[in-house]
Design a protein around this motif. Structure first.
Motif, PDB file in Angstrom:
ATOM      1  N   ARG A 270       0.884  -1.145   0.000  1.00 16.95           N
ATOM      2  CA  ARG A 270      -0.353  -0.202   0.192  1.00 16.95           C
ATOM      3  C   ARG A 270       1.156   1.143  -0.287  1.00 16.95           C
ATOM      4  NH1 ARG A 270      -3.990   1.162   4.798  1.00 16.95           N
ATOM      5  NH2 ARG A 270      -4.159   3.153   3.755  1.00 16.95           N
ATOM      6  N   ILE A 271       1.866   1.539   0.691  1.00 15.55           N
ATOM      7  CA  ILE A 271       2.851   2.126   0.824  1.00 15.55           C
ATOM      8  C   ILE A 271       3.432   2.481  -0.480  1.00 15.55           C
ATOM      9  CG2 ILE A 271       4.916   3.197   1.848  1.00 15.55           C
ATOM     10  CD1 ILE A 271       4.330   1.742   4.744  1.00 15.55           C
ATOM     11  N   ILE A 272       4.203   1.526  -0.799  1.00 13.89           N
ATOM     12  CA  ILE A 272       4.782   1.428  -2.061  1.00 13.89           C
ATOM     13  C   ILE A 272       3.924   2.731  -3.471  1.00 13.89           C
ATOM     14  CG2 ILE A 272       5.795   0.890  -3.755  1.00 13.89           C
ATOM     15  CD1 ILE A 272       6.658  -1.187  -2.239  1.00 13.89           C
ATOM     16  N   ARG A 273       2.301   1.605  -3.491  1.00 14.16           N
ATOM     17  CA  ARG A 273       1.482   2.785  -4.827  1.00 14.16           C
ATOM     18  C   ARG A 273       0.781   3.815  -4.403  1.00 14.16           C
ATOM     19  NH1 ARG A 273      -2.222  -2.655  -4.738  1.00 14.16           N
ATOM     20  NH2 ARG A 273      -1.100  -3.809  -5.666  1.00 14.16           N
ATOM     21  N   GLN A 274       1.090   4.655  -3.067  1.00 16.92           N
ATOM     22  CA  GLN A 274       1.100   5.645  -3.033  1.00 16.92           C
ATOM     23  C   GLN A 274       2.270   7.014  -3.473  1.00 16.92           C
ATOM     24  OE1 GLN A 274      -0.525   6.781   1.394  1.00 16.92           O
ATOM     25  NE2 GLN A 274      -1.148   4.613   1.370  1.00 16.92           N
ATOM     26  N   ALA A 275       2.909   5.994  -2.782  1.00 18.59           N
ATOM     27  CA  ALA A 275       4.483   6.436  -3.108  1.00 18.59           C
ATOM     28  C   ALA A 275       4.770   6.761  -5.353  1.00 18.59           C
ATOM     29  CB  ALA A 275       5.306   6.093  -2.584  1.00 18.59           C
ATOM     30  N   VAL A 276       4.676   5.628  -5.262  1.00 19.41           N
ATOM     31  CA  VAL A 276       5.004   5.990  -7.022  1.00 19.41           C
ATOM     32  C   VAL A 276       3.314   6.815  -7.418  1.00 19.41           C
ATOM     33  CG1 VAL A 276       4.066   4.559  -8.789  1.00 19.41           C
ATOM     34  CG2 VAL A 276       5.631   3.504  -6.935  1.00 19.41           C
ATOM     35  N   GLU A 277       2.231   6.964  -6.818  1.00 18.36           N
ATOM     36  CA  GLU A 277       1.290   7.438  -7.146  1.00 18.36           C
ATOM     37  C   GLU A 277       1.658   8.890  -7.389  1.00 18.36           C
ATOM     38  OE1 GLU A 277      -2.786   8.119  -8.624  1.00 18.36           O
ATOM     39  OE2 GLU A 277      -1.588   5.722  -8.272  1.00 18.36           O
ATOM     40  N   ASP A 278       1.805   9.267  -5.768  1.00 20.58           N
ATOM     41  CA  ASP A 278       1.808  11.182  -5.406  1.00 20.58           C
ATOM     42  C   ASP A 278       3.342  11.292  -5.507  1.00 20.58           C
ATOM     43  OD1 ASP A 278      -0.351  10.613  -4.800  1.00 20.58           O
ATOM     44  OD2 ASP A 278       0.221   9.861  -2.637  1.00 20.58           O
ATOM     45  N   MET A 279       3.887  10.669  -5.888  1.00 24.02           N
ATOM     46  CA  MET A 279       5.488  11.044  -6.518  1.00 24.02           C
ATOM     47  C   MET A 279       6.233  12.345  -7.416  1.00 24.02           C
ATOM     48  SD  MET A 279       8.968   9.670  -7.090  1.00 24.02           S
ATOM     49  CE  MET A 279       8.840   8.138  -7.375  1.00 24.02           C
ATOM     50  N   PRO A 280       6.685  13.413  -6.149  1.00 22.03           N
ATOM     51  CA  PRO A 280       6.511  15.013  -7.207  1.00 22.03           C
ATOM     52  C   PRO A 280       7.888  14.711  -8.915  1.00 22.03           C
ATOM     53  CG  PRO A 280       7.617  14.472  -5.262  1.00 22.03           C
ATOM     54  CD  PRO A 280       7.148  13.199  -5.017  1.00 22.03           C
ATOM     55  N   SER A 281       8.008  15.728  -9.467  1.00 20.70           N
ATOM     56  CA  SER A 281       8.657  15.817 -10.212  1.00 20.70           C
ATOM     57  C   SER A 281      10.090  16.821  -9.456  1.00 20.70           C
ATOM     58  CB  SER A 281       8.580  16.401 -11.274  1.00 20.70           C
ATOM     59  OG  SER A 281       7.484  17.534 -11.509  1.00 20.70           O
ATOM     60  N   GLY A 282      10.972  17.035  -9.767  1.00 25.16           N
ATOM     61  CA  GLY A 282      12.412  18.047  -9.291  1.00 25.16           C
ATOM     62  C   GLY A 282      13.401  16.823  -9.541  1.00 25.16           C
ATOM     63  N   GLU A 283      14.052  17.456  -8.656  1.00 23.29           N
ATOM     64  CA  GLU A 283      15.816  17.157  -8.488  1.00 23.29           C
ATOM     65  C   GLU A 283      15.962  15.891  -7.522  1.00 23.29           C
ATOM     66  OE1 GLU A 283      18.544  18.950  -8.604  1.00 23.29           O
ATOM     67  OE2 GLU A 283      17.844  19.882 -10.457  1.00 23.29           O
ATOM     68  N   ILE A 284      16.512  15.036  -7.859  1.00 25.33           N
ATOM     69  CA  ILE A 284      16.770  14.031  -6.823  1.00 25.33           C
ATOM     70  C   ILE A 284      17.721  14.328  -5.923  1.00 25.33           C
ATOM     71  CG2 ILE A 284      15.996  12.263  -8.194  1.00 25.33           C
ATOM     72  CD1 ILE A 284      18.389  11.631  -9.284  1.00 25.33           C
ATOM     73  N   ARG A 285      18.747  15.277  -6.120  1.00 25.29           N
ATOM     74  CA  ARG A 285      20.189  15.453  -5.135  1.00 25.29           C
ATOM     75  C   ARG A 285      19.410  16.651  -4.802  1.00 25.29           C
ATOM     76  NH1 ARG A 285      23.998  12.775  -8.988  1.00 25.29           N
ATOM     77  NH2 ARG A 285      26.322  13.356  -7.191  1.00 25.29           N
ATOM     78  N   ALA A 286      20.457  16.916  -3.753  1.00 23.26           N
ATOM     79  CA  ALA A 286      20.500  18.459  -2.950  1.00 23.26           C
ATOM     80  C   ALA A 286      22.537  18.445  -3.903  1.00 23.26           C
ATOM     81  CB  ALA A 286      20.489  18.526  -1.651  1.00 23.26           C
ATOM     82  N   LYS A 287      22.523  19.615  -3.606  1.00 23.05           N
ATOM     83  CA  LYS A 287      23.617  20.232  -3.818  1.00 23.05           C
ATOM     84  C   LYS A 287      24.927  19.765  -2.993  1.00 23.05           C
ATOM     85  CE  LYS A 287      25.746  23.749  -6.794  1.00 23.05           C
ATOM     86  NZ  LYS A 287      26.652  22.575  -8.052  1.00 23.05           N
ATOM     87  N   THR A 288      25.919  18.798  -3.231  1.00 23.89           N
ATOM     88  CA  THR A 288      26.675  18.579  -2.307  1.00 23.89           C
ATOM     89  C   THR A 288      28.301  18.514  -3.505  1.00 23.89           C
ATOM     90  OG1 THR A 288      26.033  16.262  -3.086  1.00 23.89           O
ATOM     91  CG2 THR A 288      25.286  17.044  -0.815  1.00 23.89           C
ATOM     92  N   PRO A 289      29.416  18.579  -1.629  1.00 21.71           N
ATOM     93  CA  PRO A 289      30.287  18.539  -2.401  1.00 21.71           C
ATOM     94  C   PRO A 289      31.036  17.853  -3.419  1.00 21.71           C
ATOM     95  CG  PRO A 289      30.741  18.920   0.157  1.00 21.71           C
ATOM     96  CD  PRO A 289      29.555  18.786  -0.725  1.00 21.71           C
ATOM     97  N   PRO A 290      31.716  17.630  -4.629  1.00 28.12           N
ATOM     98  CA  PRO A 290      31.863  15.975  -5.210  1.00 28.12           C
ATOM     99  C   PRO A 290      32.589  15.054  -3.992  1.00 28.12           C
ATOM    100  CG  PRO A 290      33.938  18.370  -5.636  1.00 28.12           C
ATOM    101  CD  PRO A 290      32.699  18.758  -5.146  1.00 28.12           C
TER     102      PRO A 290
END
Lengths: 369, 170
Positions: A270-290
């Motif tokens: 149930r949790i995965i179904r909700q997460a797949v359904e409500d998945m927002p768009s946008g960045e997948i990583r915060a700005k981090t050092p190399p």
């Protein structure tokens, strides 16, 4: 009466098909009843906590999943949460949703493997065949998303490593449909059987008071009636936005622990179904050092997550610089596999030793680390 | 527990017998292609397997050797080459793929080739070259590039390349 029997000492594991991984039990038997049990861990000690002090912050991401093999992603998550907290990083929403999906898929795969282990311990070898066959579909999903079947090395400080492939959410739903259709089959094979009743009902029963005293966490604690779940108490990843039930049972015996796992698989779907359904768009990583210049400012943080076995905690201390000063891991199997088993095995029959270990879902790599 | 319940709980598990007539779940690798739930072939391009390195692009910066958590990559000098090149030891490699991520020129890649079998340890320490990519292409079409050792009559081992099972039964 008991003293009339001769005391037999046997070493149960690590070379035993019934033991759940690389650890042993030294059993003193009177007749076929266990009189005293001593756990013998250490066969899998890899000194990860010390090793992490000599690896850079990013290199450690490749080490942490090896701490729990059946459920590796919680380690990456807890380590990343601790590092993010010290650095003050804000993880993007999309990364949080991807993390949730991965963590729950990992929970399903670990529970399926655990259920199979319990089936194998009572001699019902059909169940491990089925659960491991269905678990393979989840490993296929992991392979397509992360590039690794078992060690994913995908969740890292700041977000996740790659974005999800285009048709991946559709495949996730298909796999979930398949597993959901299979769950009633497991139920009628395993839980509707007289043998299961005879072997698991009333097995190694403990109440919630005893469980809390001995540091029992996770499904084993919820099987005693306490509604304790880190996902609910201290929501991490995207669990705050997701509606889910915390599965509890009142009995606190082997059957209750197994049933909690079975119901948790349904809840994870149930949790995965909700997460797949409500998945927002946008960045997948915060700005981090190399990776090679990854520095963490001085500070410390204790992050905890709910794994399929129980509560995982990572205490990370940084004194600034390229390496962690100290990383301490709190694994659930350390308490379940050492203290709880030593207390609970005496009085049980030797045929139940592997079964009790299975219902507690002990993961030896996490005991030794 | 009443009588009908006892009968029910005795009979129910035998419903699993209906699976006897179904197709087996097992995939006979390398004879059969391993597919995912939608029938797409696995492993995909994201799979972290054996390395390839494009020597025309590689600038010998050594970042891959520095980021490797297992110390599996060493920069070595080769005869006839001006630059040093990464050499990977597969006894150490944990296939995390950090070397691929850190490569500034995208020359080092982890391919989806995961089949490596040999009787000599030295085979597993090698220099990734673009040649392996060709090897991988071949592997994709003909999944029989699996090596297998067979003991000969004089006691020495022999490596069989190709379809191992067919050759052995000959």
């Amino acid at each position: 009466m008991m003293d009339d029997f001769k005391v037999t000492e046997i070493i149960f594991g690590p070379q035993h098909p019934g033991i759940h991984g690389n650890f042993g039990t030294r059993l003193e038997l009177r007749g076929d009843l266990v009189y005293r049990a001593r756990m013998v861990p250490g066969y899998l000690h890899r000194a990860f906590e010390k090793l992490m002090e000599q690896r850079t912050w990013m290199q450690n991401v490749a080490i942490v999943p090896r701490i729990c093999v059946p459920d590796p992603d919680v380690n990456e998550m807890a380590y990343s949460m601790a590092v993010e907290n010290i650095m003050g990083l804000e993880v993007p929403d999309r990364a949080n949703y991807i993390r949730t999906i991965i963590l729950e898929l990992s929970r399903i795969s670990a529970h399926l493997m655990g259920l199979g282990g319990i089936g194998g311990a009572i001699g019902l070898y059909t169940l491990p065949m089925w659960t491991n066959g269905d678990r393979d579909y989840i490993l296929d999903l992991f392979e397509e998303l992360t590039g690794g079947r078992v060690y994913h090395i995908f969740i890292w400080p700041g977000g996740v490593r790659w974005d999800i492939p285009d048709n991946w959410p559709r495949k996730v739903n298909k796999v979930l449909d398949h597993i959901e259709a299979r769950l009633p089959e497991y139920y009628s094979l395993f839980f509707e059987s007289k043998v299961t009743d005879a072997r698991l009902k009333g097995l190694a029963r403990f109440d919630s008071r005893w469980a809390v005293d001995h540091g029992v966490t996770g499904p084993n604690l919820r099987a005693t009636g306490l509604e304790v779940d880190i996902r609910r108490m201290e929501p991490y990843a995207a669990y705050e936005d997701i509606d889910f039930k915390v599965i509890t049972r009142k009995e606190g015996d082997g059957l209750a622990r197994t049933l909690v796992r079975w119901y948790e698989v349904r809840e994870s779907i149930r949790i995965i179904r909700q997460a797949v359904e409500d998945m927002p768009s946008g960045e997948i990583r915060a700005k981090t050092p190399p990776p090679l210049a990854f520095m963490v400012p001085p500070g410390d943080h204790f992050a905890r997550v709910e794994s399929s076995k129980g509560e995982y905690g990572y205490y990370v201390v940084s004194k600034g610089g390229k390496f962690p000063y100290r990383v301490h891991v709190r694994g659930p199997s350390f308490t379940h596999g050492i203290d709880v088993l030593e207390q609970i095995l005496p009085g049980n029959e030797i045929s139940d030793v592997a079964l009790i270990t299975g219902t507690l879902d002990v993961c030896p790599p996490d005991i030794d680390r | 527990m009443n009588m009908s319940n006892v009968v029910k709980r005795t009979v129910r598990p035998f419903r699993a017998l209906k699976f006897l007539g179904r197709k087996p779940h097992t995939v006979r690798i390398p004879h059969e292609q391993h597919n995912d739930i939608e029938g797409d072939p696995l492993p995909t391009e994201r799979y972290r397997g054996v390395h390839v390195n494009n020597w025309d692009e590689c600038i010998s910066c050594g970042l891959c050797a520095m980021v490797c958590p297992c110390d599996a990559i060493e920069m070595v000098q080769i005869e006839g080459e001006a630059k040093v090149r990464p050499e990977v030891s597969y006894g150490r490699c944990c296939f995390c793929g950090f070397c691929e991520d850190v490569c500034p020129k995208d020359s080092l890649h982890l391919t989806s080739n995961h089949t490596m079998l040999d009787t000599s340890y030295d085979t597993f320490v090698f220099l990734p070259t673009p040649m392996l990519r060709e090897f991988e292409k071949e592997y994709r079409v003909e999944p029989a590039l699996l090596c297998r050792a067979r003991k000969k009559d004089d006691g020495k081992a022999e490596i069989i390349v190709g379809d191992p099972y067919r050759k052995v039964t000959e």
